[in-house]
Design a protein around this motif. Structure first.
Motif, short mmCIF file in Angstrom:
data_model
loop_
_atom_site.label_atom_id
_atom_site.label_comp_id
_atom_site.label_asym_id
_atom_site.label_seq_id
_atom_site.Cartn_x
_atom_site.Cartn_y
_atom_site.Cartn_z
N ASN A 40 0.83 -1.22 0.00
CA ASN A 40 0.00 0.00 0.00
C ASN A 40 0.86 1.26 0.00
O ASN A 40 0.47 2.28 -0.59
N VAL B 180 -4.79 -5.69 -0.75
CA VAL B 180 -4.75 -4.22 -0.82
C VAL B 180 -5.98 -3.68 -1.53
O VAL B 180 -6.60 -2.71 -1.07
N SER C 57 -7.02 0.52 -1.37
CA SER C 57 -5.68 1.06 -1.62
C SER C 57 -5.65 2.55 -1.25
O SER C 57 -6.61 3.28 -1.46
#
Length: 445
Positions: free
Chosen positions: A48, A364, A369
């Motif tokens: 991330n 993610v 995200s």
């Protein structure tokens, strides 16, 4: 519903799933899911940082995870007997330093000379001549090390000072976590200096290829970590089950709680790992949050959203990309060191870049995200389903086929297909999240 309430419900649901596993299956399984969920959350935070903060598409995650695992071996295992006294290990280190010196000399030469044939010729002479010189020193040294007791060692070993009682020095494993981050960061710096100028799709190809190279080196260079023969019996930073079972105090407490001492010892060890991993996750999460809300974090998101505008404002985009690439890779390296510690062994053959890189990316994307809390949530959710879908799918198939005749080809095919439920479920979860919450369960604000 407020964001805080919704996020609390998400994590409460994850807690219920893990507790339900303990009640319905076993607490060993529940703690295994918890431990790997904590590690997965750390890896998701690393990715991330790169994707959510800067928009860097890195599919070489497993290469950095593998370097983290290597670091644990290099710090926690004792030096292999005879390797250093026979000078084989020293010659390997000298050869590696020689190779680095040749590369630095080549770079220095190219910077000092003007463009033209002479510079190209000098570069060719340095690289080709240096390669043969490096191999002339490196190959005999490797042969010496790998010939020393290859059934048990055949590698240089590590920095654990414990001798035969090396398992008493489990703290060296914790040192390996930090070294894992450093090794991954160093590799990321080298990769970034070469590949970060490429377009995003070429960067993805480059990072995947380099991850494969790292894993191939681990598999084939026996002197480093025994290759595919694996390194087993790594020291632990937590107690050993057998020691707990031989402790009268521990046995008395376990029996007082009505728990079998053997079961209690395994649960106690896994719970200790959970505490350690939770501390590391909390530290990395807090640091990521501070970075996200800092001027540096705002600058990284500005570069991600519009590189041209950021460059026009005087920001060095390539340099900032390199920073975030190194930081994210270091976090993945720490997570890789933790996985190897939990397993108690380094098995290079289990690092499968395409399979597990896909899994981390799903974490993610599903979590959200650009949102650190979302990355943590995605790590727990996806890992839970990754572990539980296969046994649940097998039970479902047995239920569906319960009315079919024994020996039915269709029944056998459906039951055998349960092993593929994992990938099907991951794809289904990803599709549902992208359809109903395109920015993830906890989207970036």
């Amino acid at each position: 519903m407020s964001d805080t309430t919704r996020n609390t419900l998400y994590f409460a649901a994850v807690a219920v799933l893990i507790l339900g596993t303990g009640v319905l299956q076993s607490w060993n399984s529940a703690l295994f899911i918890l431990n790997m969920g904590l590690i997965s959350a750390i890896m998701a935070l690393g990715v991330n940082l790169q994707w959510g903060f800067a928009g860097l598409f890195n599919v070489g995650i497993m290469g950095f995870v593998a370097l983290g695992g290597l670091a644990v071996v290099l710090t926690s295992m004792p030096p292999a007997e005879g390797v250093w006294t026979a000078s084989g290990a020293w010659k390997i280190l000298f050869a590696l330093a020689l190779g680095a010196g040749i590369l630095l000399a080549t770079i220095f030469t190219r910077k000092r000379m003007d463009k033209g044939r002479m510079r190209n010729l000098a570069t060719l002479v340095l690289l080709v001549g240096g390669f043969f010189l490096f191999r002339a020193v490196f190959d005999p040294a490797v042969a010496t090390v790998e010939a020393m007791n290859p059934a048990a060692n055949g590698n240089i070993g590590g920095l654990n000072p414990g001798g035969e009682n090396f398992k008493a020095h489990g703290w060296t494993t914790i040192v390996g976590w930090g070294l894992g981050g450093i090794l991954a960061a160093g590799a990321a710096w080298l990769i970034g200096k070469t590949a970060l100028g490429l377009r995003s799709d070429y960067l993805a190809i480059a990072t995947l290829g380099i991850a494969e190279i790292i894993i191939a080196v681990l598999k084939n260079e026996d002197w480093l970590a025994r290759g595919v023969k694996n390194v087993i019996g790594l020291p632990r930073p937590v107690p050993y089950e057998i020691d707990l079972q031989q402790s009268a105090t521990f046995v008395q407490r376990a029996e007082g709680l009505g728990v079998d001492p053997v079961t209690a010892s395994t649960l106690f060890v896994k719970l200790n790992y959970s505490i350690l991993f939770a501390i590391v996750l909390a530290i990395i999460f807090v640091m990521s949050q501070l970075a996200l809300k800092s001027p540096w974090g705002r600058m990284m998101r500005a570069i991600r959203d519009n590189e041209v505008a950021a460059e026009a404002m005087g920001k060095d985009v390539t340099r900032r990309h390199l920073q975030i690439f190194v930081l994210g890779s270091a976090v993945c390296g720490i997570a890789g060191a933790m996985i190897t510690t939990l397993d108690g062994q380094l098995t290079p053959g289990t690092y499968q870049p395409l399979r597990f890189t896909f899994l981390i990316w799903v974490m993610v994307i599903v979590g959200g995200s650009g949102n650190n809390l979302g990355a943590v949530l995605g790590g727990f959710i996806i890992w839970f389903f990754w572990v539980q879908v296969e046994p649940l799918g097998l039970g479902l198939m047995h239920l569906i086929t319960s009315g079919m005749a024994e020996g039915s080809a269709l029944k056998a095919h459906l039951i055998d297909s349960a092993a593929h439920m994992r990938l099907l479920t991951m794809g289904l979860i990803l599709l549902l999240v992208l359809r109903f919450s395109p920015r993830g369960l906890i989207p970036e604000k």
